[in-house]
Design a protein around this motif. Structure first.
Motif, PDB file in Angstrom:
ATOM      1  N   ALA A 185      42.295  42.568  45.361  1.00 32.13           N
ATOM      2  CA  ALA A 185      43.543  43.337  45.369  1.00 32.13           C
ATOM      3  C   ALA A 185      44.255  43.227  44.022  1.00 32.13           C
ATOM      4  O   ALA A 185      44.695  44.239  43.445  1.00 32.13           O
ATOM      5  CB  ALA A 185      44.451  42.856  46.498  1.00 32.13           C
ATOM      6  N   TYR A 186      44.375  42.010  43.493  1.00 28.03           N
ATOM      7  CA  TYR A 186      45.008  41.827  42.187  1.00 28.03           C
ATOM      8  C   TYR A 186      44.157  42.447  41.080  1.00 28.03           C
ATOM      9  O   TYR A 186      44.686  42.969  40.090  1.00 28.03           O
ATOM     10  CB  TYR A 186      45.228  40.336  41.914  1.00 28.03           C
ATOM     11  CG  TYR A 186      46.343  39.721  42.734  1.00 28.03           C
ATOM     12  CD1 TYR A 186      47.603  40.308  42.773  1.00 28.03           C
ATOM     13  CD2 TYR A 186      46.137  38.549  43.454  1.00 28.03           C
ATOM     14  CE1 TYR A 186      48.624  39.744  43.523  1.00 28.03           C
ATOM     15  CE2 TYR A 186      47.150  37.972  44.199  1.00 28.03           C
ATOM     16  CZ  TYR A 186      48.397  38.585  44.238  1.00 28.03           C
ATOM     17  OH  TYR A 186      49.411  38.032  44.976  1.00 28.03           O
ATOM     18  N   TRP A 187      42.858  42.382  41.225  1.00 28.17           N
ATOM     19  CA  TRP A 187      41.962  42.991  40.236  1.00 28.17           C
ATOM     20  C   TRP A 187      42.212  44.495  40.149  1.00 28.17           C
ATOM     21  O   TRP A 187      42.248  45.078  39.053  1.00 28.17           O
ATOM     22  CB  TRP A 187      40.520  42.714  40.641  1.00 28.17           C
ATOM     23  CG  TRP A 187      39.491  43.018  39.571  1.00 28.17           C
ATOM     24  CD1 TRP A 187      39.566  43.955  38.597  1.00 28.17           C
ATOM     25  CD2 TRP A 187      38.243  42.359  39.399  1.00 28.17           C
ATOM     26  NE1 TRP A 187      38.457  43.952  37.821  1.00 28.17           N
ATOM     27  CE2 TRP A 187      37.606  42.975  38.276  1.00 28.17           C
ATOM     28  CE3 TRP A 187      37.581  41.336  40.065  1.00 28.17           C
ATOM     29  CZ2 TRP A 187      36.362  42.586  37.830  1.00 28.17           C
ATOM     30  CZ3 TRP A 187      36.331  40.946  39.597  1.00 28.17           C
ATOM     31  CH2 TRP A 187      35.729  41.566  38.509  1.00 28.17           C
ATOM     32  N   ALA A 188      42.422  45.122  41.285  1.00 29.00           N
ATOM     33  CA  ALA A 188      42.611  46.572  41.316  1.00 29.00           C
ATOM     34  C   ALA A 188      43.919  46.998  40.658  1.00 29.00           C
ATOM     35  O   ALA A 188      43.992  48.086  40.058  1.00 29.00           O
ATOM     36  CB  ALA A 188      42.578  47.069  42.762  1.00 29.00           C
ATOM     37  N   ILE A 189      44.969  46.171  40.724  1.00 30.86           N
ATOM     38  CA  ILE A 189      46.267  46.600  40.185  1.00 30.86           C
ATOM     39  C   ILE A 189      46.580  45.989  38.815  1.00 30.86           C
ATOM     40  O   ILE A 189      47.352  46.569  38.044  1.00 30.86           O
ATOM     41  CB  ILE A 189      47.406  46.268  41.169  1.00 30.86           C
ATOM     42  CG1 ILE A 189      47.468  44.763  41.450  1.00 30.86           C
ATOM     43  CG2 ILE A 189      47.235  47.031  42.464  1.00 30.86           C
ATOM     44  CD1 ILE A 189      48.626  44.368  42.360  1.00 30.86           C
ATOM     45  N   TRP A 190      45.976  44.825  38.474  1.00 34.45           N
ATOM     46  CA  TRP A 190      46.297  44.169  37.215  1.00 34.45           C
ATOM     47  C   TRP A 190      45.113  44.034  36.268  1.00 34.45           C
ATOM     48  O   TRP A 190      45.297  43.688  35.105  1.00 34.45           O
ATOM     49  CB  TRP A 190      46.830  42.743  37.474  1.00 34.45           C
ATOM     50  CG  TRP A 190      48.124  42.705  38.214  1.00 34.45           C
ATOM     51  CD1 TRP A 190      49.039  43.708  38.345  1.00 34.45           C
ATOM     52  CD2 TRP A 190      48.658  41.574  38.926  1.00 34.45           C
ATOM     53  NE1 TRP A 190      50.104  43.298  39.097  1.00 34.45           N
ATOM     54  CE2 TRP A 190      49.902  41.983  39.469  1.00 34.45           C
ATOM     55  CE3 TRP A 190      48.216  40.284  39.158  1.00 34.45           C
ATOM     56  CZ2 TRP A 190      50.700  41.133  40.219  1.00 34.45           C
ATOM     57  CZ3 TRP A 190      49.013  39.436  39.900  1.00 34.45           C
ATOM     58  CH2 TRP A 190      50.241  39.854  40.431  1.00 34.45           C
ATOM     59  N   GLY A 191      43.915  44.252  36.725  1.00 36.23           N
ATOM     60  CA  GLY A 191      42.757  43.982  35.900  1.00 36.23           C
ATOM     61  C   GLY A 191      42.177  42.608  36.180  1.00 36.23           C
ATOM     62  O   GLY A 191      42.847  41.747  36.757  1.00 36.23           O
ATOM     63  N   GLN A 198      41.361  40.049  34.276  1.00 33.49           N
ATOM     64  CA  GLN A 198      41.830  38.856  33.583  1.00 33.49           C
ATOM     65  C   GLN A 198      43.034  38.230  34.285  1.00 33.49           C
ATOM     66  O   GLN A 198      43.045  37.028  34.580  1.00 33.49           O
ATOM     67  CB  GLN A 198      42.180  39.209  32.135  1.00 33.49           C
ATOM     68  CG  GLN A 198      40.957  39.548  31.281  1.00 33.49           C
ATOM     69  CD  GLN A 198      41.332  39.912  29.863  1.00 33.49           C
ATOM     70  OE1 GLN A 198      42.355  40.570  29.624  1.00 33.49           O
ATOM     71  NE2 GLN A 198      40.511  39.508  28.908  1.00 33.49           N
ATOM     72  N   LEU A 199      44.074  39.035  34.550  1.00 30.08           N
ATOM     73  CA  LEU A 199      45.247  38.512  35.243  1.00 30.08           C
ATOM     74  C   LEU A 199      44.897  38.070  36.665  1.00 30.08           C
ATOM     75  O   LEU A 199      45.403  37.051  37.155  1.00 30.08           O
ATOM     76  CB  LEU A 199      46.354  39.567  35.281  1.00 30.08           C
ATOM     77  CG  LEU A 199      47.193  39.730  34.006  1.00 30.08           C
ATOM     78  CD1 LEU A 199      48.198  40.864  34.174  1.00 30.08           C
ATOM     79  CD2 LEU A 199      47.915  38.428  33.660  1.00 30.08           C
ATOM     80  N   ALA A 200      44.031  38.846  37.329  1.00 28.21           N
ATOM     81  CA  ALA A 200      43.647  38.493  38.697  1.00 28.21           C
ATOM     82  C   ALA A 200      42.925  37.148  38.733  1.00 28.21           C
ATOM     83  O   ALA A 200      43.222  36.285  39.574  1.00 28.21           O
ATOM     84  CB  ALA A 200      42.760  39.584  39.292  1.00 28.21           C
ATOM     85  N   ALA A 201      41.980  36.943  37.802  1.00 32.20           N
ATOM     86  CA  ALA A 201      41.245  35.681  37.759  1.00 32.20           C
ATOM     87  C   ALA A 201      42.161  34.523  37.382  1.00 32.20           C
ATOM     88  O   ALA A 201      42.061  33.418  37.940  1.00 32.20           O
ATOM     89  CB  ALA A 201      40.083  35.794  36.778  1.00 32.20           C
ATOM     90  N   ALA A 202      43.081  34.767  36.435  1.00 34.74           N
ATOM     91  CA  ALA A 202      43.988  33.699  36.009  1.00 34.74           C
ATOM     92  C   ALA A 202      44.901  33.269  37.159  1.00 34.74           C
ATOM     93  O   ALA A 202      45.086  32.061  37.406  1.00 34.74           O
ATOM     94  CB  ALA A 202      44.824  34.173  34.819  1.00 34.74           C
ATOM     95  N   HIS A 203      45.473  34.235  37.847  1.00 32.93           N
ATOM     96  CA  HIS A 203      46.373  33.903  38.955  1.00 32.93           C
ATOM     97  C   HIS A 203      45.623  33.216  40.098  1.00 32.93           C
ATOM     98  O   HIS A 203      46.081  32.212  40.649  1.00 32.93           O
ATOM     99  CB  HIS A 203      47.048  35.177  39.454  1.00 32.93           C
ATOM    100  CG  HIS A 203      47.932  34.960  40.647  1.00 32.93           C
ATOM    101  ND1 HIS A 203      48.891  33.969  40.701  1.00 32.93           N
ATOM    102  CD2 HIS A 203      47.991  35.593  41.853  1.00 32.93           C
ATOM    103  CE1 HIS A 203      49.516  34.014  41.868  1.00 32.93           C
ATOM    104  NE2 HIS A 203      48.978  34.980  42.587  1.00 32.93           N
ATOM    105  N   THR A 204      44.441  33.729  40.433  1.00 32.37           N
ATOM    106  CA  THR A 204      43.665  33.140  41.525  1.00 32.37           C
ATOM    107  C   THR A 204      43.258  31.712  41.199  1.00 32.37           C
ATOM    108  O   THR A 204      43.341  30.811  42.051  1.00 32.37           O
ATOM    109  CB  THR A 204      42.422  33.997  41.808  1.00 32.37           C
ATOM    110  OG1 THR A 204      42.835  35.330  42.143  1.00 32.37           O
ATOM    111  CG2 THR A 204      41.622  33.414  42.969  1.00 32.37           C
ATOM    112  N   THR A 205      42.832  31.479  39.965  1.00 30.96           N
ATOM    113  CA  THR A 205      42.449  30.121  39.563  1.00 30.96           C
ATOM    114  C   THR A 205      43.623  29.156  39.696  1.00 30.96           C
ATOM    115  O   THR A 205      43.477  28.041  40.213  1.00 30.96           O
ATOM    116  CB  THR A 205      41.944  30.126  38.108  1.00 30.96           C
ATOM    117  OG1 THR A 205      40.824  31.007  37.996  1.00 30.96           O
ATOM    118  CG2 THR A 205      41.547  28.725  37.669  1.00 30.96           C
TER     119      THR A 205
END
Length: 555
Positions: free
Chosen positions: A470-476, A478-485
């Motif tokens: 979901a975050y990947w679809a709206i932020w890309g 890099q941000l999705a992986a950073a936030h999830t980590t």
């Protein structure tokens, strides 16, 4: 349910049925009040006593605010009589606020501990003890049905009346300060309408449960019931949080109805019409709304009884015939655990602990229901962060990180992990723990490893698999992986904190009620929730602005 006996083919007489009814109602009430649904020997009476007190604690301050408000409005109306409509709409808004408060408080009176909601939901239908004991007696099914529903309504009605007395006294004092003779009528009307609004919500809950039991196939009933209650809890929490905003909007809606003379499909407005009608209003629109409130409550109650009667025998037969529930789901989960555990851990004892935790959650409907309530509260809070800007007339931006969006997995994972940790202390079947006692290992840390891994697999991994795309679809990516980590690492730290001093197999040891001392630690729990869910999200905005900050935080 047995309705005939060999000695009395015609069944019990009407006098005998009335006597049986009078005996069954107090017994069902006693079982509700002294319930051992959570664990053997757990007494919920302290919770029943102090939770309403905690909910009602702010009312001293609210009464002062209302008194100042109505003194100010009355002085304005004395100087400018043409502005009487403002005073009228203010009283409607406050009456609607109390109606919403009663509706939500009855449904969520102890969602903080996840008990009474479970208690009422699970107590609608007979359990195995009901079926085995009452089924062998010459008692008609309809007698048991009416007695159980009566006990439930009385049980919830006590809460509804209890929360209405201080609110009614405070509101009557505030709104009638310059006309003391009107205070008794306000108080009596409040004590009639506000509890009835709460009972209406309860009747909706019973109707939903009984209709699902009558229409949904047996293999899907448990899952559908949990999803329905989850949505029910989320809706009620949102209504509770935004009750002031909703009551103001409904007051404007009520003003429009009085001008147009139309009706409404919104239940709070029905009870506002009943409130104003009992106070002596001569508006025809309020009279129609009052009739709608009474008819809707009676119709829902009749529908609940009809659906209950249709599904009662099927439920009793299922309770008697089934030895274990959800066997198919349990086998599927066991198959999944058997393939996943070896890929995660090598130690067979750790694999066994993980498998036991998974199978226990799959088998125990009560544990799944409590976990669903924790997740319902989390979903309501996460959704509230998105809805709050909308209620203030602001827009919600999804294409860049914000506190509301970043806090969603933090809040969800926090409540999921805390809920699982609480459930770990509640035994599934306490007399069966002799197996674990005679096979207990001296290395207790092995059990901690199993519990830790299970919390990661159940509380963090599924959520990450949902939020990352979901975050990947709206932020890309890099941000999705950073936030999830970052939030997954924070979740692992939370797991370490939750499992401090935990050295046993989950679901196998006795539960000692009162050990957590929730009453004294409640402010601390709330503070920790706010810090973990929202203060951390604000800090993460600063961390994500510069890559080196994020790297330091992750390290």
């Amino acid at each position: 349910m047995t309705t005939d006996t060999a000695h009395n083919p015609g069944g019990p007489s009407q006098d005998a049925e009335r006597a049986q009814f009078r005996l069954l109602v107090p017994n069902f009430l006693r079982r509700l009040y002294e319930s051992d649904l959570v664990s053997e020997g757990v007494d919920i009476r302290p919770l029943v006593a102090w939770v309403p007190a905690v909910i009602l604690a702010p009312w001293g301050f609210i009464v002062v605010v209302l008194l100042v408000k109505y003194i100010h409005l009355a002085s304005i109306v004395e100087q400018f009589p043409e502005r009487f409509g403002e005073l009228e709409r203010a009283t409607w808004g406050d009456e609607l606020f109390f109606i919403l408060f009663s509706m939500t408080a009855v449904g969520l009176i102890t969602v903080a501990v996840g008990l009474i909601t479970v208690l009422v939901w699970e107590s609608v239908f007979p359990d195995k003890r009901d079926a085995q004991i009452l089924g062998s007696l010459p008692i008609r099914g309809r007698t048991v049905l009416l007695a159980k529903l009566t006990a439930l309504v009385l049980f919830v009605g006590v809460f509804a009346v209890a929360i209405s007395v201080p609110t009614g006294a405070g509101f009557a004092l505030a709104v009638s300060w310059h006309h003391w003779f009107a205070a008794p009528s306000y108080l009596l009307t409040h004590l009639v309408v506000i509890p009835l609004a709460g009972v209406f919500v309860f009747v909706c809950l019973v109707a939903l449960q009984t209709i699902l039991a009558a229409l949904v196939p047996r293999r899907l009933l448990r899952a559908v019931s949990i999803i329905a209650q989850l949505l029910f809890v989320v809706a009620l929490i949102e209504m509770f949080v935004y009750s002031t905003v909703i009551s103001g909007w409904l007051a404007e809606r009520a003003h429009m109805l009085t001008e147009s003379g139309g009706g409404s499909w919104l239940p709070p407005l029905w009870f506002l019409g009943l409130y104003e009608t009992l106070l002596g209003s001569d508006l025809a629109s309020f009279h129609r709304l009052a009739v709608t409130a009474l008819v809707a409550t009676g119709a829902l109650l009749a529908l609940s009884i009809a659906a209950y009667a249709c599904s009662y025998r099927r439920i009793v037969r299922r309770v008697l015939e089934s030895t274990q529930s959800d066997e198919r789901g349990t086998r599927r989960l066991a198959h999944l655990v058997r393939h996943v555990s070896p890929a995660v851990v090598r130690d067979r004892t750790v694999q066994a602990v993980i498998a036991f935790i998974g199978k226990s959650l799959a088998r125990s409907g009560l544990h799944r229901l409590v976990l669903a309530i924790y997740l319902g509260v989390a979903l309501a809070l996460a959704l509230g962060g998105i809805l709050r800007p909308l209620t203030e007339g602001l827009g919600v931006t999804l294409d860049e990180p914000s506190v509301a969006l970043l806090s969603i997995p933090l809040v969800l994972s926090f409540f999921a992990l805390v809920g699982l940790r609480v459930l770990f202390t509640v035994p599934i079947e306490l007399p069966a723990n002799w197996v674990f006692q005679i096979t207990e290992r001296h290395e207790k840390s092995i059990y901690l490893r199993g519990a830790r891994t299970a919390l990661v697999l159940i509380g963090l991994v599924p959520l990450a698999l949902i939020t990352l795309p979901a975050y990947w679809a709206i932020w890309g990516w890099q941000l999705a992986a950073a936030h999830t980590t970052l939030w997954v690492l924070l979740g692992t730290l939370l797991i370490e904190a939750l499992l401090t001093g935990f050295r046993k197999v989950p679901f196998t040891c006795s539960y000692l009620p009162g050990k957590a001392n929730v009453r004294l630690l409640a402010p601390l729990y709330i503070a920790v929730t706010l810090i973990y869910g929202y203060s951390t999200a604000r800090s993460e905005l600063w961390l994500l602005a510069e890559p080196h900050r994020w790297l330091v935080a992750v390290a």
